[in-house]
Design a protein around this motif. Structure first.
Motif, PDB file in Angstrom:
ATOM      1  N   LEU A  38       0.830  -1.205   0.000  1.00 15.46           N
ATOM      2  CA  LEU A  38       0.000   0.000   0.000  1.00 15.46           C
ATOM      3  C   LEU A  38       0.861   1.250   0.000  1.00 15.46           C
ATOM      4  CD1 LEU A  38      -2.754   1.375   0.184  1.00 15.46           C
ATOM      5  CD2 LEU A  38      -2.628   1.113   2.675  1.00 15.46           C
ATOM      6  N   ILE A  39       1.903   1.261   0.827  1.00 13.02           N
ATOM      7  CA  ILE A  39       2.792   2.425   0.904  1.00 13.02           C
ATOM      8  C   ILE A  39       3.498   2.644  -0.440  1.00 13.02           C
ATOM      9  CG2 ILE A  39       4.911   3.293   1.953  1.00 13.02           C
ATOM     10  CD1 ILE A  39       4.029   1.959   4.554  1.00 13.02           C
ATOM     11  N   THR A  40       3.967   1.553  -1.043  1.00 13.54           N
ATOM     12  CA  THR A  40       4.675   1.669  -2.319  1.00 13.54           C
ATOM     13  C   THR A  40       3.749   2.155  -3.434  1.00 13.54           C
ATOM     14  OG1 THR A  40       6.120  -0.163  -1.652  1.00 13.54           O
ATOM     15  CG2 THR A  40       6.109   0.419  -3.978  1.00 13.54           C
ATOM     16  N   SER A  41       2.487   1.712  -3.399  1.00 16.20           N
ATOM     17  CA  SER A  41       1.541   2.135  -4.437  1.00 16.20           C
ATOM     18  C   SER A  41       1.240   3.620  -4.380  1.00 16.20           C
ATOM     19  CB  SER A  41       0.235   1.339  -4.305  1.00 16.20           C
ATOM     20  OG  SER A  41      -0.448   1.669  -3.100  1.00 16.20           O
ATOM     21  N   LEU A  42       1.511   4.250  -3.236  1.00 18.78           N
ATOM     22  CA  LEU A  42       1.257   5.685  -3.068  1.00 18.78           C
ATOM     23  C   LEU A  42       2.488   6.533  -3.359  1.00 18.78           C
ATOM     24  CD1 LEU A  42      -0.879   5.532   0.209  1.00 18.78           C
ATOM     25  CD2 LEU A  42      -1.703   5.879  -2.118  1.00 18.78           C
ATOM     26  N   LYS A  43       3.536   5.919  -3.883  1.00 19.08           N
ATOM     27  CA  LYS A  43       4.751   6.643  -4.239  1.00 19.08           C
ATOM     28  C   LYS A  43       4.804   6.871  -5.745  1.00 19.08           C
ATOM     29  CE  LYS A  43       7.570   4.517  -0.562  1.00 19.08           C
ATOM     30  NZ  LYS A  43       8.765   3.671  -0.280  1.00 19.08           N
ATOM     31  N   GLY A  44       5.552   7.881  -6.138  1.00 21.62           N
ATOM     32  CA  GLY A  44       5.789   8.119  -7.554  1.00 21.62           C
ATOM     33  C   GLY A  44       6.806   7.141  -8.106  1.00 21.62           C
ATOM     34  N   THR A  45       6.920   7.069  -9.421  1.00 23.91           N
ATOM     35  CA  THR A  45       7.845   6.114 -10.053  1.00 23.91           C
ATOM     36  C   THR A  45       9.286   6.369  -9.644  1.00 23.91           C
ATOM     37  OG1 THR A  45       6.361   5.967 -11.966  1.00 23.91           O
ATOM     38  CG2 THR A  45       8.611   5.155 -12.248  1.00 23.91           C
ATOM     39  N   GLU A  47      10.436   7.740  -6.878  1.00 26.25           N
ATOM     40  CA  GLU A  47      10.674   7.364  -5.486  1.00 26.25           C
ATOM     41  C   GLU A  47      10.669   5.857  -5.301  1.00 26.25           C
ATOM     42  OE1 GLU A  47       9.005   8.449  -0.988  1.00 26.25           O
ATOM     43  OE2 GLU A  47       8.017   9.256  -2.786  1.00 26.25           O
ATOM     44  N   ILE A  48       9.858   5.150  -6.094  1.00 23.39           N
ATOM     45  CA  ILE A  48       9.814   3.688  -5.996  1.00 23.39           C
ATOM     46  C   ILE A  48      11.148   3.079  -6.410  1.00 23.39           C
ATOM     47  CG2 ILE A  48       8.774   1.602  -6.997  1.00 23.39           C
ATOM     48  CD1 ILE A  48       6.152   3.103  -7.165  1.00 23.39           C
ATOM     49  N   ARG A  50      14.037   4.463  -6.245  1.00 23.70           N
ATOM     50  CA  ARG A  50      15.166   5.044  -5.513  1.00 23.70           C
ATOM     51  C   ARG A  50      15.817   4.001  -4.609  1.00 23.70           C
ATOM     52  NH1 ARG A  50      13.640  10.169  -2.095  1.00 23.70           N
ATOM     53  NH2 ARG A  50      12.948  10.759  -4.189  1.00 23.70           N
ATOM     54  N   PHE A  51      17.134   4.078  -4.494  1.00 25.12           N
ATOM     55  CA  PHE A  51      17.867   3.205  -3.555  1.00 25.12           C
ATOM     56  C   PHE A  51      18.849   4.046  -2.752  1.00 25.12           C
ATOM     57  CE2 PHE A  51      21.181   0.341  -2.166  1.00 25.12           C
ATOM     58  CZ  PHE A  51      20.451  -0.737  -1.697  1.00 25.12           C
ATOM     59  N   PRO A  52      18.829   3.887  -1.428  1.00 29.99           N
ATOM     60  CA  PRO A  52      17.957   2.995  -0.644  1.00 29.99           C
ATOM     61  C   PRO A  52      16.505   3.477  -0.640  1.00 29.99           C
ATOM     62  CG  PRO A  52      19.263   4.387   0.802  1.00 29.99           C
ATOM     63  CD  PRO A  52      19.752   4.656  -0.583  1.00 29.99           C
ATOM     64  N   PRO A  53      15.578   2.567  -0.507  1.00 34.08           N
ATOM     65  CA  PRO A  53      14.155   2.949  -0.588  1.00 34.08           C
ATOM     66  C   PRO A  53      13.721   3.749   0.635  1.00 34.08           C
ATOM     67  CG  PRO A  53      14.353   0.643   0.032  1.00 34.08           C
ATOM     68  CD  PRO A  53      15.742   1.109  -0.296  1.00 34.08           C
ATOM     69  N   THR A  54      12.721   4.576   0.433  1.00 29.64           N
ATOM     70  CA  THR A  54      12.124   5.324   1.544  1.00 29.64           C
ATOM     71  C   THR A  54      11.018   4.482   2.169  1.00 29.64           C
ATOM     72  OG1 THR A  54      10.572   6.380   0.005  1.00 29.64           O
ATOM     73  CG2 THR A  54      12.622   7.544   0.477  1.00 29.64           C
ATOM     74  N   ILE A  55      10.896   4.608   3.474  1.00 33.14           N
ATOM     75  CA  ILE A  55       9.862   3.820   4.161  1.00 33.14           C
ATOM     76  C   ILE A  55       8.489   4.405   3.902  1.00 33.14           C
ATOM     77  CG2 ILE A  55       9.028   3.027   6.400  1.00 33.14           C
ATOM     78  CD1 ILE A  55      11.890   2.986   7.370  1.00 33.14           C
ATOM     79  N   GLY A 245      10.633  -4.474 -17.731  1.00 29.23           N
ATOM     80  CA  GLY A 245      10.717  -4.409 -16.276  1.00 29.23           C
ATOM     81  C   GLY A 245       9.339  -4.477 -15.633  1.00 29.23           C
ATOM     82  N   VAL A 246       9.348  -4.435 -14.331  1.00 28.19           N
ATOM     83  CA  VAL A 246       8.100  -4.500 -13.576  1.00 28.19           C
ATOM     84  C   VAL A 246       7.630  -3.091 -13.245  1.00 28.19           C
ATOM     85  CG1 VAL A 246       6.968  -5.378 -11.504  1.00 28.19           C
ATOM     86  CG2 VAL A 246       8.819  -6.693 -12.555  1.00 28.19           C
ATOM     87  N   GLN A 247       6.381  -2.803 -13.570  1.00 32.22           N
ATOM     88  CA  GLN A 247       5.789  -1.507 -13.240  1.00 32.22           C
ATOM     89  C   GLN A 247       5.249  -1.595 -11.810  1.00 32.22           C
ATOM     90  OE1 GLN A 247       2.914  -0.563 -16.312  1.00 32.22           O
ATOM     91  NE2 GLN A 247       4.266  -1.341 -17.919  1.00 32.22           N
ATOM     92  N   TRP A 248       6.134  -1.410 -10.843  1.00 31.84           N
ATOM     93  CA  TRP A 248       5.798  -1.691  -9.450  1.00 31.84           C
ATOM     94  C   TRP A 248       4.653  -0.836  -8.930  1.00 31.84           C
ATOM     95  CZ3 TRP A 248       7.120  -5.987  -7.382  1.00 31.84           C
ATOM     96  CH2 TRP A 248       8.309  -6.626  -7.739  1.00 31.84           C
TER      97      TRP A 248
END
Length: 284
Positions: A38-45, A47-48, A50-55, A245-248
């Motif tokens: 759910l958190i990842t689905s609310l991020k922009g491409t 930010e998704i 990005r490494f390291p990922p944001t919580i 690739g995967v469209q996360w």
């Protein structure tokens, strides 16, 4: 005496504490992937990826949900899954209910062997039946149709539902049915007006188990339907996994929407479901 009582109470308290700790741990393990999705689905491409990922998302972005709902075929997949699941629940419950009642109430020869055979049919691996079912579907002219999906799902779920519902029908006192028939009710009317209402927890439990099975199944839908307009959500989700690739963001947004109907069903019918599972455990 008092010391023994205190020791027993202490052991009981430790047992309860450990039970709650295990349950909390189980809930965390189960719900963490859903929350992360759910958190990842609310991020922009950006930010998704990005490494390291944001919580937590730096900025709420609903564009993934917009793309899934309005710019893809996901709504078609969703409608197909709802229709196939509903028809399968309806057909398998009706067939299994009447079959289970007949086995429960009528003196049929080789009843135990029949029930064992019904149970064995539900244990056959799905992969072993795909090729024969594919050939039969093509020859019958129903391959690549929604009817094929409903037929296969219903035939696979009916044996197990028959076994489950028979246990609940066995628990309904025969004396109540006999009293109703003395008052003029037919056997069929007795079944509809007495047995079914008294077996609601079992019927609801069976329907929910069927809904989860059909809604989540990938193998059957992927094998027997290739038309884009007939695909279900379990197959449609793979459209977000491309060669590039995967469209996360879109994939996880679609997943979040997909699990909503099952959650709603369990929330609305949880009391009946728990009662049905508890009654089944007691019978076992």
């Amino acid at each position: 005496m008092a010391g023994s009582y205190a020791t027993g109470k202490k052991k009981f308290s430790i047992y309860i504490l450990l039970t709650y700790l295990v349950l909390i741990l189980f809930i965390l393990v189960t719900i963490t992937p859903i929350i992360w999705g759910l958190i990842t689905s609310l991020k922009g491409t950006g930010e998704i990826n990005r490494f390291p990922p944001t919580i937590f998302p730096e900025k709420l972005d609903l564009s993934n949900f917009y793309k899934v709902i309005f710019l893809s075929n996901f709504t078609t997949y969703f409608k197909n899954s709802c229709l196939v699941t509903f028809l399968c629940i309806l057909a398998s419950t009706i067939i299994a209910g009447h079959a289970a009642y007949a086995i429960s109430r009528f003196n049929i020869k080789f009843k135990e062997q029949m029930m064992f055979g019904i149970l064995m049919t539900s244990m056959v691996p799905a992969v072993a039946l795909l090729i024969p079912l594919y050939i039969m579907g093509v020859k019958a002219g129903i391959y690549n149709t929604g009817f094929m999906l409903v037929l296969v799902y219903t035939s696979w779920r009916t044996p197990m539902l028959t076994w489950i519902l028979k246990g609940f029908f066995d628990s309904v006192p025969i004396a109540i049915e006999e009293a109703a028939m003395i008052d003029g009710c037919t056997r069929l009317r007795t079944f509809y007006t007495i047995v079914i209402p008294m077996s609601q927890p079992g019927i609801v439990s069976s329907a929910l188990l069927t809904a989860v099975y059909v809604w989540n199944d990938f193998l059957v839908s992927f094998t027997f339907v290739t038309k884009e307009e007939l695909r279900t959500v379990s197959v449609g989700l793979y459209s977000y996994i491309t060669q590039y690739g995967v469209q996360w963001g879109e994939l996880l947004s679609a997943v979040m929407i997909t699990i909503i109907p099952i959650i709603i069903l369990f929330v609305l019918l949880q009391r009946k479901f728990v009662d049905g599972m508890a009654a089944g455990a007691v019978k076992g």
